[in-house]
Design a protein around this motif. Structure first.
Motif, PDB file in Angstrom:
ATOM      1  N   ALA A 205      40.998  45.658  24.998  1.00 21.40           N
ATOM      2  CA  ALA A 205      40.407  44.620  25.634  1.00 21.40           C
ATOM      3  C   ALA A 205      39.142  44.603  26.737  1.00 21.40           C
ATOM      4  N   PHE A 206      39.329  45.556  27.396  1.00 23.42           N
ATOM      5  CA  PHE A 206      38.043  45.168  28.658  1.00 23.42           C
ATOM      6  C   PHE A 206      37.214  46.837  28.194  1.00 23.42           C
TER       7      PHE A 206
ATOM      8  N   TYR B 196      44.693  53.570  37.280  1.00 22.40           N
ATOM      9  CA  TYR B 196      45.934  52.293  37.392  1.00 22.40           C
ATOM     10  C   TYR B 196      44.925  51.409  36.651  1.00 22.40           C
TER      11      TYR B 196
ATOM     12  N   ILE C 190      45.975  48.837  32.927  1.00 21.06           N
ATOM     13  CA  ILE C 190      46.292  47.737  32.518  1.00 21.06           C
ATOM     14  C   ILE C 190      45.114  47.012  30.984  1.00 21.06           C
TER      15      ILE C 190
ATOM     16  N   LEU D 186      47.854  48.069  28.343  1.00 24.80           N
ATOM     17  CA  LEU D 186      48.519  47.133  28.653  1.00 24.80           C
ATOM     18  C   LEU D 186      47.958  45.692  27.455  1.00 24.80           C
ATOM     19  N   VAL D 187      46.862  44.994  28.816  1.00 23.74           N
ATOM     20  CA  VAL D 187      46.148  43.640  27.444  1.00 23.74           C
ATOM     21  C   VAL D 187      46.050  44.309  26.399  1.00 23.74           C
TER      22      VAL D 187
ATOM     23  N   ILE E 189      49.056  44.345  23.877  1.00 27.10           N
ATOM     24  CA  ILE E 189      49.272  42.753  23.389  1.00 27.10           C
ATOM     25  C   ILE E 189      49.121  42.404  23.321  1.00 27.10           C
ATOM     26  N   ASN E 190      47.502  41.853  23.400  1.00 26.63           N
ATOM     27  CA  ASN E 190      46.758  40.978  23.230  1.00 26.63           C
ATOM     28  C   ASN E 190      45.796  41.495  21.826  1.00 26.63           C
ATOM     29  N   MET E 191      45.321  42.493  21.100  1.00 33.99           N
ATOM     30  CA  MET E 191      44.675  42.731  20.278  1.00 33.99           C
ATOM     31  C   MET E 191      44.862  43.659  19.432  1.00 33.99           C
TER      32      MET E 191
ATOM     33  N   LEU F 279      51.023  51.121  35.583  1.00 35.31           N
ATOM     34  CA  LEU F 279      51.036  50.042  36.325  1.00 35.31           C
ATOM     35  C   LEU F 279      51.748  49.003  37.771  1.00 35.31           C
ATOM     36  N   PHE F 280      53.223  49.698  37.733  1.00 35.08           N
ATOM     37  CA  PHE F 280      53.775  49.346  38.763  1.00 35.08           C
ATOM     38  C   PHE F 280      54.581  50.826  39.373  1.00 35.08           C
TER      39      PHE F 280
ATOM     40  N   PRO G 198      50.635  51.950  42.483  1.00 36.46           N
ATOM     41  CA  PRO G 198      50.053  51.023  43.509  1.00 36.46           C
ATOM     42  C   PRO G 198      51.533  51.898  44.595  1.00 36.46           C
TER      43      PRO G 198
END
Lengths: 621, 208
Positions: free
Chosen positions: A103-104, A166, A170, A173-174, A177-179, A204-205, A208
């Protein structure tokens, strides 16, 4: 930029690697640097075993032993196992779900460079006054009072590389979900994609709390804070909680993708659909969820009280249930299959008994009263090496063989691969099985030597001999890699002949835009379905041929990470050197300026026109 | 590409922030990022609660002696209002009114600076009376929790200002609208965290 082949000079090739945003190249970067750190961590392991081979040994001094022990654990977890798994995720997941990239792509590159600079920073401690020496868990009661800068290197280095992890979490995940390509529903996603998905949610969780714990340590040691200093009202147990709230999910961040790789291998080489697919998915999600409920089982002996211990003990034992579901599903996948014992399959077959042994000792430790006996003994060392080496490392080696043709379009030697397996597998059991008994006989972990005549001499010697076998296995693997690269024999499409999912349907070498046309996914194991129906192309398509949008390469991720790397030196020497604060400010300034550049400068990418695509066969350039 | 298309209020999509795949990715990715940020602040809150009023023997600073609600109340009002004004900016974005977006974002920034100035004054005051960062575990955890929020405000202000300057001339497109939308999400998150700081740190501090 054009898709037409060009011979490049060294400079432009280097520039290409430094600026790439292509998930397939970033995968190779992850694999190469993770592999490098794996070798570094392996050498540290060998030094540990040499020191412990005989009683009263003086090969390493006590202080140096602590540093090597700490760096072995930290390197293997943060800089070897996770990055190599990220390498596979990058190489495989976009192809598995029928996407042209993550995604990124920019953040993908940033994630890698942050990890890389963090790892380099951590390892520079060896040359700049000594490595961290408080264990990979770096409990504050030890680390706060460790002299020198070792712990500072640990905290700052992990902070930088953790940020990279981290970001990567993300991104996946994206992406997932999106691709996903049309038809790729959640319940048609291959297991490696599923486990990547759940592991990314854990990242992700879970990261942090580590970030916060490391900041407390940084502030306490370098900037005069008092989080852990009890004379100033602080509390050292806070570190233990924060570390393990991160640390336990971290174990699942490592093992879930390993499970995913093995699920792929069992299905491919049993030439059978994975048994109990939906139960496998459910078990993966459940393990991910329970992974956050069990951190205090690392702290049974802290004195949280019987109620807390009981709750965490029960939650821990509950994890054995979904894990057992997985084990039985793998066994039933093999059952009645038409089995091909290739190198990846060999690793997978070796994984089952090894990991079950590690899991059983895990349930033993979940019983809090028994854990009081086992805590901080070699039994613990044996347990976590059985799950990490017997699970994660075997998966990494299996995945290396499995995905090598996908990443490099060559095939690692099966013969050398099997030799590696037997050396490594037998060496692994020889090294660690016997450590269970050393633990039960009372040998504490993290001791730099032991007095002779306590009944530990022979077992320690056997353990060290096993380590040598593992080292031989790794050396054979390196020879294998070098030979395969030198020979450079291309393998072509569907290299294992039994590929089931989209990543094997793609032409080899994989074109830099991945899919000429977005595929249509017609079921679980979509490539298998197409092959069964005699589709020579191996794919159905969801769209006509059209222009493909591609992201531009960028040097900014490198500079952004470099800025933090520089800033870390400023923080490290704060209050000690006059230049510390200016360096800190300059470093952060470089990072912030590159963030602003990224935000303000438009970067729309470019298009590959469909006329250029028409007769493009594939291959990178 | 998005910037090639000239939109009118009639052709402007209902949800520009998720009008293309790039936007959908940003939208989801940023929400996930905020999920991680929530855990980050949860860790800071937990630490603060564990270390509240803890310090070296004979420490005279307590939450009751330290905090003064009138100042914090003004800060809260400024920040809550700034969240509302950023909603107005998003409202105008949906109606393809770029001037409205810029105006309300500017007001948001001004209110944010007001909040920041009061926070700096508050910290200065505490340090002045001896409640420094190194004074105790209480002071370290307080300054780290509230300071991390303050840092988020600084970053948010810098981000929004850069956005406004960069896009002042070129106006709204799908491409720029997504950038404004993400910044406003971030600003809301900062606001939500402050609501918890106001409750857990200041209100509960003065009460107990």
């Amino acid at each position: 930029m054009s898709a037409i082949a060009q011979k490049k000079g060294f400079g432009s090739a280097l520039w290409d690697w430094l600026t790439t945003v292509d998930h397939k190249k970033i995968a190779i970067l992850y694999l190469a640097s993770g592999g490098f750190f794996f070798v570094v961590g392996g050498i540290e392991a060998m030094l540990i075993r040499i020191q412990l081979a005989v009683p009263d040994n003086s090969f390493l001094s006590a202080g140096l032993y602590n540093e090597i022990l700490t760096m072995h654990g930290t390197t293997m977890i943060f800089l070897a196992a996770m990055p190599i798994l990220f390498g596979y995720m990058n190489a495989v997941v976009p192809l598995q779900i029928g996407a042209r990239d993550v995604a990124f792509p920019f953040l993908n590159s940033l994630g890698f460079w942050l990890f890389f600079f963090g790892g380099i920073f951590l390892n520079l401690s060896w040359f700049m006054g000594g490595a961290p020496d408080a264990g990979w868990t770096s409990y504050a009661s030890l680390s706060l009072y460790s002299p020198g800068h070792g712990i500072d290197f640990y905290a700052l280095g992990l902070q930088i590389s953790g940020a990279g992890t981290y970001i990567a979490g993300i991104n996946f995940l994206v992406t997932i979900i999106n691709m996903r390509a049309p038809g790729m529903t959640y319940m048609r996603m291959p297991l490696f994609t599923w486990t990547t998905f759940v592991a990314s949610a854990l990242i992700l969780f879970a990261f942090p709390p580590l970030t916060i714990g490391l900041f407390f340590l940084i502030f306490d040691r370098m900037f005069g804070a008092n989080f852990f200093d009890h004379t100033m009202g602080g509390n050292t147990i806070i570190w233990e909680h924060l570390f393990w709230i991160f640390g336990h999910p971290e174990v699942y961040i490592l093992i879930l993708p390993a499970f995913g790789i093995f699920s792929e291998i069992f299905a491919i080489f049993s030439r059978k659909r994975l048994f109990g697919y939906s139960a496998m998915v459910f078990a993966t999600v459940l393990i991910g969820f329970l992974g956050f409920m069990v951190w205090a089982h690392h702290m049974f002996t802290v004195g949280l009280g019987p109620t807390a211990n009981a709750i965490f003990a029960v939650a821990t034992m509950a994890i054995a249930v979904p894990t057992g579901v997985k084990i039985f599903n793998w066994l039933l996948t093999i059952w009645g299959g038409s089995i091909k014992v290739t190198t990846p399959m060999l690793y997978a077959l070796g994984f089952i008994p090894s990991f079950v042994a590690g899991g059983v000792t895990g349930v033993m430790q979940a019983a809090a009263p028994l854990d009081y006996q086992l805590h901080d003994s070699y039994f613990i060392v044996a347990h976590f090496h059985y799950v990490i080496v017997g699970g994660v490392v075997l998966a990494i080696l299996a995945g290396l063989h499995l995905y090598w043709p996908l990443m490099f379009n060559t095939m690692l030697s099966e013969k050398l691969g099997k030799i590696t397996f037997w050396f490594f597998f037998l060496g692994f059991h020889a090294t660690f099985f016997i450590q269970h008994f050393l633990g039960l006989m009372g040998m504490p972990r993290r001791v730099y030597t032991f007095i002779e005549g306590q009944g530990w001499d022979l077992f320690n010697f056997i353990s060290s001999m096993g380590a040598i076998l593992m080292a031989i296995g790794v050396i054979v693997l390196v020879i294998n890699i070098v030979m395969t690269t030198v020979k450079n024999v291309p393998v072509g499409n569907d290299p294992w002949k039994d590929g089931r999912t989209l990543e094997w349907a793609i032409p080899q070498p994989v074109p830099f835009y991945n899919f000429k046309r977005t595929p249509l996914v017609r079921g679980l194991d979509t490539f298998w379905i197409e092959k069964q129906e005699g589709n020579k192309e191996g794919m159905s398509y969801a769209e006509p041929l059209s222009d493909i949008h591609m992201p531009n390469n960028s040097f900014i991720p490198f500079v952004m990470s470099l800025g933090l790397f520089i800033a870390a030196f400023g923080a490290l020497y704060n209050g000690e050197k006059a230049w510390a604060v200016p360096v800190l400010v300059i470093g952060l300034g470089i990072t912030l300026a590159s963030m602003a550049t990224r935000s303000l400068k438009d970067d729309h990418g470019y298009h590959i026109h469909k006329e250029d695509l028409m007769d493009h066969k594939g291959g990178n350039y | 590409m998005a910037e090639e298309v000239k939109y009118t209020p009639q052709t402007w999509p209902e949800h520009p922030e998720t009008a293309n795949l790039e936007g959908k990715n940003k939208f989801l990715g940023f929400w996930l990022f905020l999920g991680g940020e929530t855990v980050l602040f949860a860790s800071l809150f937990a630490t603060y609660l564990a270390l509240k009023n803890k310090g070296p023997e004979g420490m005279e600073f307590t939450t009751q002696s330290l905090f003064e609600l009138p100042l914090v109340f003004v800060m809260t009002m400024l920040l809550l209002t700034s969240s509302l004004t950023s909603v107005y900016a998003m409202y105008h974005m949906k109606n393809f009114n770029f001037r409205g977006v810029q105006t309300w974002m500017a007001i948001t920034v001004l209110l944010g600076f007001g909040f920041l100035a009061l926070e700096i004054y508050e910290f200065y005051h505490y340090v002045h009376i001896g409640f420094t960062y190194s004074q105790s575990a209480f002071s370290s955890s307080f300054f780290t929790l509230v300071g991390t929020h303050g840092l988020h405000v600084v970053i948010g202000l810098g981000w929004i200002i850069l956005l406004m300057l960069r896009n002042a001339k070129r106006g709204l497109s799908i491409y720029t609208a997504q950038k404004y939308y993400t910044a406003s999400l971030y600003w809301h998150f900062i606001d939500v965290v402050w609501v918890f700081i106001f409750t857990v740190v200041y209100l509960m501090g003065v009460m107990s």
